[in-house]
Design a protein around this motif. Structure first.
Motif, short mmCIF file in Angstrom:
data_model
loop_
_atom_site.label_atom_id
_atom_site.label_comp_id
_atom_site.label_asym_id
_atom_site.label_seq_id
_atom_site.Cartn_x
_atom_site.Cartn_y
_atom_site.Cartn_z
N LEU A 59 0.83 -1.21 0.00
CA LEU A 59 0.00 0.00 0.00
C LEU A 59 0.87 1.26 0.00
N ALA A 60 1.95 1.23 0.79
CA ALA A 60 2.83 2.40 0.88
C ALA A 60 3.57 2.63 -0.43
N ARG B 242 6.18 6.04 5.08
CA ARG B 242 4.77 5.67 4.88
C ARG B 242 4.39 4.43 5.68
N VAL B 243 5.32 3.45 5.74
CA VAL B 243 5.01 2.23 6.50
C VAL B 243 4.88 2.55 7.98
N ILE C 30 5.64 14.16 -3.17
CA ILE C 30 5.38 12.87 -2.52
C ILE C 30 6.14 12.77 -1.19
N VAL C 31 7.35 13.36 -1.14
CA VAL C 31 8.11 13.36 0.12
C VAL C 31 7.36 14.14 1.19
N ILE C 32 6.84 15.33 0.82
CA ILE C 32 6.13 16.16 1.80
C ILE C 32 4.83 15.47 2.24
N GLN D 242 1.81 12.62 6.54
CA GLN D 242 1.02 11.48 7.02
C GLN D 242 1.61 10.90 8.30
N LEU D 243 2.95 10.81 8.32
CA LEU D 243 3.61 10.26 9.50
C LEU D 243 3.38 11.18 10.70
#
Lengths: 234, 56
Positions: free
Chosen positions: A81-82, A210-211, B31-33, B38-39
């Motif tokens: 998914l990530a 992401r993971v 995508i990095v940002i 999200q983290l």
């Protein structure tokens, strides 16, 4: 697994930036212009690494999907998914930079040849995968259905790779995968390999980030997450 | 100075080369940002949950 990803991430990021700086310097400043394509060939230093990563990430996604289906490993599902959005980003980069290279060299932004079409299909596979995960109600059935899609879609990867050999096309054949004797001079090859490494590290770093986010979201009832969170260690 | 101009002109392919590099930077940085956001979100949620848990 979470701690492992946490510790590895800064090292990956540092190495990635190092390779990126060295690769860009050697590729844009030091390497000579191509005798046929002039300076336009310098797009290769992002186009080829991105195209390579678009396929590499897909293979990782399909493999971890298979691992998830066979052994029911939750972490494999998270890796798949990530990976999907990162792979989609690399595919978009490969298509766009290819377009901006094709215009001055072939005289067209786009042609429906085998290489370009199969790469576009790859982008749709990534997007379809993400859409499927978002569309299904229960997380379990979404994981399962998306994993099957990822595995079926892997047939596209050899098609992309061999498309320049199977069909006659405008797209030039592989430059570095000729193991015996690369058709590129070392001064051009070195920055290309550095950029491939940089993109590779960018993917692994991003994957770790992401993971970790997914672990925190899904294991929210696990006691170790609460413990780490209490100590502000997450 | 002229060396810099030579470099920037990319042998007349400046538009194609630099647009490619700019687009790549935007997409990859994006995508990095997105990922690090999200983290961060997951972290604050985990901390909040742990605090609520302790209060109970």
């Amino acid at each position: 697994m979470y701690r492992f990803a946490d510790r590895l991430a800064p090292w990956l990021a540092g190495l990635c930036v190092l390779c990126l700086v060295a690769g860009l310097y050697l590729g844009l400043v030091v390497a000579p212009a191509d005798y046929e394509q002039g300076d336009s060939y310098r797009i290769i230093y992002i186009h080829v690494p991105a195209a390579w990563m678009s396929m590499f990430v897909y293979v990782v996604m399909a493999t971890s999907s298979a691992v998830f289906l066979i052994w029911r490993l939750k972490i494999a599902d998270m890796v798949a998914l990530a990976s999907a959005p990162i792979g989609a980003a690399f595919t978009a980069v490969a298509l766009l930079t290819g377009s901006f290279w094709g215009k001055p060299m072939w005289g067209t932004w786009w042609i429906w040849d085998a290489r370009l079409t199969s790469e576009l299909l790859l982008l749709f596979l990534y997007l379809g995968y993400l859409a499927l995960r978002g569309a299904l109600e229960t997380p379990q059935s979404a994981s399962k259905a998306a994993a099957i899609l990822a595995i079926v879609g892997v047939v596209n990867i050899p098609i992309i790779h061999f498309s320049v050999e199977w069909w006659n096309t405008l797209h030039q054949p592989a430059t570095i995968t000729k193991f015996d004797k690369p058709s590129m001079h070392i001064s051009m090859l070195r920055p290309l390999l550095l950029m491939v490494l940089a993109f590779q590290l960018l993917y692994f770093h991003n994957l770790m980030v992401r993971v970790r986010a997914l672990i925190l979201q899904r294991e929210n009832r696990a006691s170790w997450v609460a413990e780490l969170a209490e100590k502000n260690h997450v | 100075m002229s060396e810099l101009m030579d470099f920037l002109s990319m042998g007349g392919y400046a538009f194609y080369v630099w647009t490619s590099y700019a687009l790549t930077t935007i997409i990859l940085l994006g995508i990095v940002i997105w990922s690090s956001r999200q983290l961060k979100q997951s972290r604050t949620q985990a901390i909040r949950r742990a605090q609520q848990h302790r209060k109970r």
